[in-house]
Write an enzyme that holds these catalytic residues in place. Sequence first.
Site, PDB file in Angstrom:
ATOM      1  N   TYR A  19       6.556  11.098  22.643  1.00 25.43           N
ATOM      2  CA  TYR A  19       7.698  10.245  22.340  1.00 25.43           C
ATOM      3  C   TYR A  19       8.767  10.347  23.424  1.00 25.43           C
ATOM      4  CZ  TYR A  19       5.546   9.188  17.923  1.00 25.43           C
ATOM      5  OH  TYR A  19       4.670   8.737  16.972  1.00 25.43           O
ATOM      6  N   TYR A 147       4.251  11.499   7.158  1.00 26.47           N
ATOM      7  CA  TYR A 147       3.733  11.418   8.540  1.00 26.47           C
ATOM      8  C   TYR A 147       2.267  11.829   8.530  1.00 26.47           C
ATOM      9  CZ  TYR A 147       2.849  12.061  13.433  1.00 26.47           C
ATOM     10  OH  TYR A 147       2.288  11.958  14.688  1.00 26.47           O
ATOM     11  N   ASP A 248      -3.206  15.556   2.967  1.00 27.58           N
ATOM     12  CA  ASP A 248      -3.063  15.873   4.385  1.00 27.58           C
ATOM     13  C   ASP A 248      -2.383  17.237   4.491  1.00 27.58           C
ATOM     14  OD1 ASP A 248      -2.225  16.164   6.987  1.00 27.58           O
ATOM     15  OD2 ASP A 248      -1.519  14.101   7.212  1.00 27.58           O
ATOM     16  N   LYS A 277      -3.694  21.329  13.121  1.00 31.78           N
ATOM     17  CA  LYS A 277      -2.579  22.133  13.625  1.00 31.78           C
ATOM     18  C   LYS A 277      -2.904  23.631  13.695  1.00 31.78           C
ATOM     19  CE  LYS A 277       1.339  19.205  13.664  1.00 31.78           C
ATOM     20  NZ  LYS A 277       1.415  17.947  12.921  1.00 31.78           N
TER      21      LYS A 277
END
Length: 429
Positions: A19, A147, A248, A277
Site C-alpha cells: 500500500y 479483512y 478466517d 501468517k
Amino acid sequence: MSHSEDWIAFDKAHVWHPYSAIGADLPVYPVVSADGVRITLADGRELIDGMSSWWCAIHGYNHPQMNRAIAEQAEQLAHVMFGGLTHQPAADLAKKLIEITPETLRTVFFSDSGSVSVEVAMKMAIQYWHDKGLPEKQRFLTIRKGYHGDTFGAMSLCDPVTGMHNLFSEILPKQHFADAPTCYFGHPCKGDGAKGLTDKLKQHHHEIAALVLEPIVQGVGGMRFYSVEYLKEVRRLCDQFGVLLILDEIATGFGRTGKLFACEYADVTPDIMCVGKSLTGGYMSLAATLTTEEISQTISRGDPGLFMHGPTFMANPLACRVALTSIDLLLNSPWQERIKNIEQRLQQGLSPCRELPQVEEVRVLGAIGVVELKKPVEMKHIQQCFVDAGVWIRPFGKLVYLMPPFIIEEDDLNKLTSAVVDVVERCPI
Ligand SMILES: *Cc1c(COP(=O)(O)O)cnc(C)c1O
C-alpha cells in the site's frame, strides 16, 4: 550496489512496498538483520519489534531451531512440484494441523499466502454446493470491517470502504454484507445481535455458498473484538439456512488471542478454515485451507471430481518444515501463560492512554493491544516518532496497536507500551 545508500535509493525509485506510492515522501527503513525481538537498521539502530512482522514472527527472529529446520530441509529437498509427487514435511504438517484444529476438519489444502487460502476456501464452498445439486449458491455473506486479503475474491469480502470496492467495482464479485457486530468481546449479544446476518440469510440464502468472517477479532479492518455469543449465533444461523461457515483464522490462529484458534472461545467448528501468517513463525510464506470430510468427499466424488486449484509452490517443503518446527516450539512452550502475561502488561501499560484526549478507546485481547484514536494518524510523523523512540510500531488509520512476539520479555514490552503512551501524547498526530 555495495553501499547501503545505493540500494536504498534504488528501492525508493523502483520497488513497491505494501500500500505505497513510488517515490513517496514516506520513510522506508532499511533492515540488515533481526534477532529475538530486535530489528537492526542499516545505520546500526536497534528497534524493539511490536508488530511480529504483521502477526507472524511469534518466536521472534533468528531462532536457532527454526534456522536449523530450514537449513536441514534445504540440504535435503528445498522444493519439488506437488502435482503427482509428495514429501514428508507436507504430510507431517497436515497431520499436525488436523490434530490441533477443530475435530471435524480432516483435509488440508496448502497454498502460499493467506489471500490465496481464502480464494481456495471460496472455491471449495462453490464446488461443494455444485456437487450437492445447488449450483446457484455462488455468492458469499460477510460482515463489514473485515479483512480477508488483496486478491479479487478475498477483496470482495473486505470492508467495502477500506477495501476500495468502488475503485474495482466493474470486476469485483458482489457479495452480501451485514453490519459488523456491535456486541463486544466479554459482553453478551442480546437476542437480535446478529439481526443483520439473519435478514440477509432470510432473503438470499438460496444463492449464498458460505458466510465468511474472522472469528472474535476483526484484524486489519478495524482491530475490533466481538462477542463470543455472536460467533455462536453465526454457527447456528449457518446451520439453520444451509450455508457453510468459513472462518478466517489467518490473523487469529496459533495463540494470538489467548486460545490456539479464536473459534475455541465459542466452541464453534467451521466447515472450512483458513490459516496463514504465524503458521511458519514468520519464516516463509505459507497458508492452508482445512475442511471436513463431508466437503472434501463431496467435491472428490462430484463433477469434475477434482478440486480445481493447484499453486506452483504448493506445500513447499522448506515452508512446511519450518511451520512444523514453529508449531512444535509453540506447543512445547508455556504459551498460554505467556499470552496471559502479555495481556496483563498491555492492559497496564496502555491504560494511561485512556486519559488522553486524542484517544477514543483502548482495548486488549490476548497478545493484541489496540489504542484507537479519534483521528487518523499522520503516518510520516508518527512513524518517525516511534523509530526515534527505539521501537517498531506501524499504525494505520486511527489505530496504534501492538502485537509483540510471544517471547518478549517484560522490560521490552514495557518499552513498547511506554513508547505508545509517549508518542500518542506528544507526537503531532
Ligand atoms: C493478512 C490476512 C489475510 C491475507 O493474507 P496474505 O498472506 O497477506 O495474503 C487474510 N485474512 C486475514 C484475517 C488476514 O489478517
